[in-house]
Motif scaffolding. Structure first.
Motif, PDB file in Angstrom:
ATOM      1  N   GLU A 138       0.840  -1.200   0.000  1.00 34.30           N
ATOM      2  CA  GLU A 138       0.000   0.000   0.000  1.00 34.30           C
ATOM      3  C   GLU A 138       0.877   1.253   0.000  1.00 34.30           C
ATOM      4  N   ALA A 139       2.017   1.196   0.701  1.00 27.08           N
ATOM      5  CA  ALA A 139       2.958   2.327   0.723  1.00 27.08           C
ATOM      6  C   ALA A 139       3.497   2.607  -0.674  1.00 27.08           C
ATOM      7  N   LYS A 140       3.805   1.556  -1.418  1.00 33.74           N
ATOM      8  CA  LYS A 140       4.301   1.728  -2.790  1.00 33.74           C
ATOM      9  C   LYS A 140       3.211   2.345  -3.678  1.00 33.74           C
ATOM     10  N   SER A 141       1.973   1.914  -3.485  1.00 35.34           N
ATOM     11  CA  SER A 141       0.858   2.485  -4.256  1.00 35.34           C
ATOM     12  C   SER A 141       0.652   3.950  -3.886  1.00 35.34           C
ATOM     13  N   PHE A 142       0.785   4.251  -2.593  1.00 34.21           N
ATOM     14  CA  PHE A 142       0.656   5.639  -2.147  1.00 34.21           C
ATOM     15  C   PHE A 142       1.727   6.515  -2.794  1.00 34.21           C
ATOM     16  N   LEU A 143       2.945   6.019  -2.855  1.00 32.90           N
ATOM     17  CA  LEU A 143       4.049   6.765  -3.482  1.00 32.90           C
ATOM     18  C   LEU A 143       3.721   7.104  -4.934  1.00 32.90           C
ATOM     19  N   LYS A 144       3.238   6.130  -5.675  1.00 32.48           N
ATOM     20  CA  LYS A 144       2.900   6.374  -7.083  1.00 32.48           C
ATOM     21  C   LYS A 144       1.762   7.376  -7.202  1.00 32.48           C
ATOM     22  N   ALA A 145       0.756   7.260  -6.336  1.00 33.24           N
ATOM     23  CA  ALA A 145      -0.369   8.206  -6.357  1.00 33.24           C
ATOM     24  C   ALA A 145       0.097   9.605  -5.945  1.00 33.24           C
ATOM     25  N   LEU A 146       1.003   9.680  -4.971  1.00 32.92           N
ATOM     26  CA  LEU A 146       1.537  10.961  -4.519  1.00 32.92           C
ATOM     27  C   LEU A 146       2.237  11.687  -5.668  1.00 32.92           C
ATOM     28  N   ASN A 147       2.984  10.971  -6.488  1.00 31.62           N
ATOM     29  CA  ASN A 147       3.697  11.586  -7.609  1.00 31.62           C
ATOM     30  C   ASN A 147       2.760  12.049  -8.717  1.00 31.62           C
ATOM     31  N   LYS A 148       1.540  11.553  -8.710  1.00 27.78           N
ATOM     32  CA  LYS A 148       0.555  11.991  -9.711  1.00 27.78           C
ATOM     33  C   LYS A 148      -0.483  12.931  -9.086  1.00 27.78           C
ATOM     34  N   ALA A 149      -0.262  13.302  -7.827  1.00 26.91           N
ATOM     35  CA  ALA A 149      -1.181  14.171  -7.089  1.00 26.91           C
ATOM     36  C   ALA A 149      -2.585  13.576  -7.023  1.00 26.91           C
ATOM     37  N   SER A 150      -2.663  12.266  -6.918  1.00 24.98           N
ATOM     38  CA  SER A 150      -3.962  11.593  -6.785  1.00 24.98           C
ATOM     39  C   SER A 150      -3.983  10.743  -5.522  1.00 24.98           C
ATOM     40  N   HIS A 151      -3.429  11.275  -4.453  1.00 29.74           N
ATOM     41  CA  HIS A 151      -3.233  10.525  -3.219  1.00 29.74           C
ATOM     42  C   HIS A 151      -4.273  10.798  -2.143  1.00 29.74           C
ATOM     43  N   LYS A 152      -5.256  11.611  -2.402  1.00 27.06           N
ATOM     44  CA  LYS A 152      -6.239  11.999  -1.376  1.00 27.06           C
ATOM     45  C   LYS A 152      -6.933  10.785  -0.764  1.00 27.06           C
ATOM     46  N   LYS A 153      -7.245   9.778  -1.556  1.00 25.18           N
ATOM     47  CA  LYS A 153      -7.982   8.612  -1.055  1.00 25.18           C
ATOM     48  C   LYS A 153      -7.190   7.834   0.010  1.00 25.18           C
ATOM     49  N   TYR A 154      -5.885   8.032   0.080  1.00 26.06           N
ATOM     50  CA  TYR A 154      -5.043   7.339   1.053  1.00 26.06           C
ATOM     51  C   TYR A 154      -4.967   8.079   2.393  1.00 26.06           C
ATOM     52  N   LEU A 155      -5.440   9.314   2.444  1.00 24.73           N
ATOM     53  CA  LEU A 155      -5.187  10.197   3.582  1.00 24.73           C
ATOM     54  C   LEU A 155      -6.277  10.146   4.642  1.00 24.73           C
ATOM     55  N   THR A 156      -5.859  10.416   5.874  1.00 16.84           N
ATOM     56  CA  THR A 156      -6.761  10.560   7.008  1.00 16.84           C
ATOM     57  C   THR A 156      -6.084  11.491   8.017  1.00 16.84           C
ATOM     58  N   GLY A 157      -6.817  11.902   9.013  1.00 13.71           N
ATOM     59  CA  GLY A 157      -6.243  12.680  10.110  1.00 13.71           C
ATOM     60  C   GLY A 157      -5.511  13.923   9.667  1.00 13.71           C
ATOM     61  N   GLN A 158      -4.317  14.103  10.204  1.00  9.31           N
ATOM     62  CA  GLN A 158      -3.508  15.289   9.950  1.00  9.31           C
ATOM     63  C   GLN A 158      -3.148  15.441   8.479  1.00  9.31           C
ATOM     64  N   ALA A 159      -2.833  14.360   7.817  1.00  9.39           N
ATOM     65  CA  ALA A 159      -2.453  14.436   6.400  1.00  9.39           C
ATOM     66  C   ALA A 159      -3.627  14.921   5.545  1.00  9.39           C
ATOM     67  N   LEU A 160      -4.826  14.456   5.848  1.00 12.53           N
ATOM     68  CA  LEU A 160      -6.004  14.895   5.096  1.00 12.53           C
ATOM     69  C   LEU A 160      -6.304  16.365   5.369  1.00 12.53           C
ATOM     70  N   GLU A 161      -6.167  16.775   6.625  1.00 13.39           N
ATOM     71  CA  GLU A 161      -6.375  18.191   6.972  1.00 13.39           C
ATOM     72  C   GLU A 161      -5.366  19.080   6.231  1.00 13.39           C
ATOM     73  N   ASP A 162      -4.099  18.678   6.216  1.00 11.59           N
ATOM     74  CA  ASP A 162      -3.066  19.447   5.513  1.00 11.59           C
ATOM     75  C   ASP A 162      -3.363  19.517   4.020  1.00 11.59           C
ATOM     76  N   TYR A 163      -3.783  18.415   3.433  1.00 16.12           N
ATOM     77  CA  TYR A 163      -4.101  18.366   2.007  1.00 16.12           C
ATOM     78  C   TYR A 163      -5.249  19.333   1.685  1.00 16.12           C
ATOM     79  N   GLU A 164      -6.316  19.248   2.470  1.00 17.94           N
ATOM     80  CA  GLU A 164      -7.481  20.107   2.215  1.00 17.94           C
ATOM     81  C   GLU A 164      -7.158  21.584   2.432  1.00 17.94           C
ATOM     82  N   ARG A 165      -6.322  21.883   3.425  1.00 18.13           N
ATOM     83  CA  ARG A 165      -5.905  23.259   3.655  1.00 18.13           C
ATOM     84  C   ARG A 165      -5.104  23.785   2.465  1.00 18.13           C
ATOM     85  N   GLU A 166      -4.188  22.985   1.953  1.00 13.97           N
ATOM     86  CA  GLU A 166      -3.390  23.375   0.791  1.00 13.97           C
ATOM     87  C   GLU A 166      -4.270  23.592  -0.436  1.00 13.97           C
TER      88      GLU A 166
END
Length: 189
Positions: free
Chosen positions: A56-84
């Protein structure tokens, strides 16, 4: 009551008391052992999740590089993403076509830190080829970045999600190129 009968009653009483204490202690030990076995079964089941989290970490990395990683996020990471997204608009976070991009995972590891939490570390190389590259011109520019991605996972509804992540740039071949140009410039003066 005779003296023999009295001693016999005392010995019988002590024997029954001792056997009762031993039985209660054995029952307590048996309950402790069952609890310990259940605890270790739970830990073993939890550790079996590690390979899946690592993938799942490898899949997250690939999604992160395509800026399609929102579905992997929760908590602080999701809050930071939405704020950005609110601050810089969603278009700023979409990666345009910048040529061919290759992700080469050098090392990926995951370990459980608690029952429902895990940490992943991925060392990888990101290679970009210029959109100007062609067979006739050859490779015009190839940028190579070496990066380290640290991910904190948290189990949410039977699925692990990224609670926090940190990306570190370890090496950039553009820095090396610019440094070599400055050295060439120093030699010409």
């Amino acid at each position: 009551m005779s003296k023999k009968q009295f001693v016999w009653n005392i010995i019988s009483f002590l024997l029954i008391l001792t056997l009762s204490i031993i039985a209660v202690d054995m029952k307590s030990n048996q309950d402790d052992m069952k609890s310990e076995i259940n605890k270790w079964k739970s830990i073993a089941k939890s550790e079996q999740e590690v390979p899946k989290i690592n993938e799942e970490a490898k899949s997250f990395l690939k999604a992160l590089n395509k800026a399609s990683h929102k579905k992997y996020l929760t908590g602080q990471a999701l809050e930071d993403y939405e704020r950005e997204i609110k601050e810089h608009s969603e278009e700023a976070h979409m990666h345009g076509e910048t040529g061919e991009q290759t992700i080469n995972i050098l090392h990926a590891t995951t370990e459980k830190v608690e029952q429902n939490k895990a940490e992943s570390v991925i060392l990888y190389r990101l290679e970009y080829k210029s959109p100007f590259d062609s067979e006739e011109a050859g490779v015009i520019d190839q940028r190579v970045l070496t990066l380290l991605l640290n991910i904190d996972w948290e189990k949410e509804e039977n699925k692990y999600k990224v609670n926090k992540y940190e990306l570190q740039l370890l090496q950039d071949n553009l820095d090396e190129y610019l440094s070599s140009l400055s050295k060439k410039g120093d030699g010409n003066e």
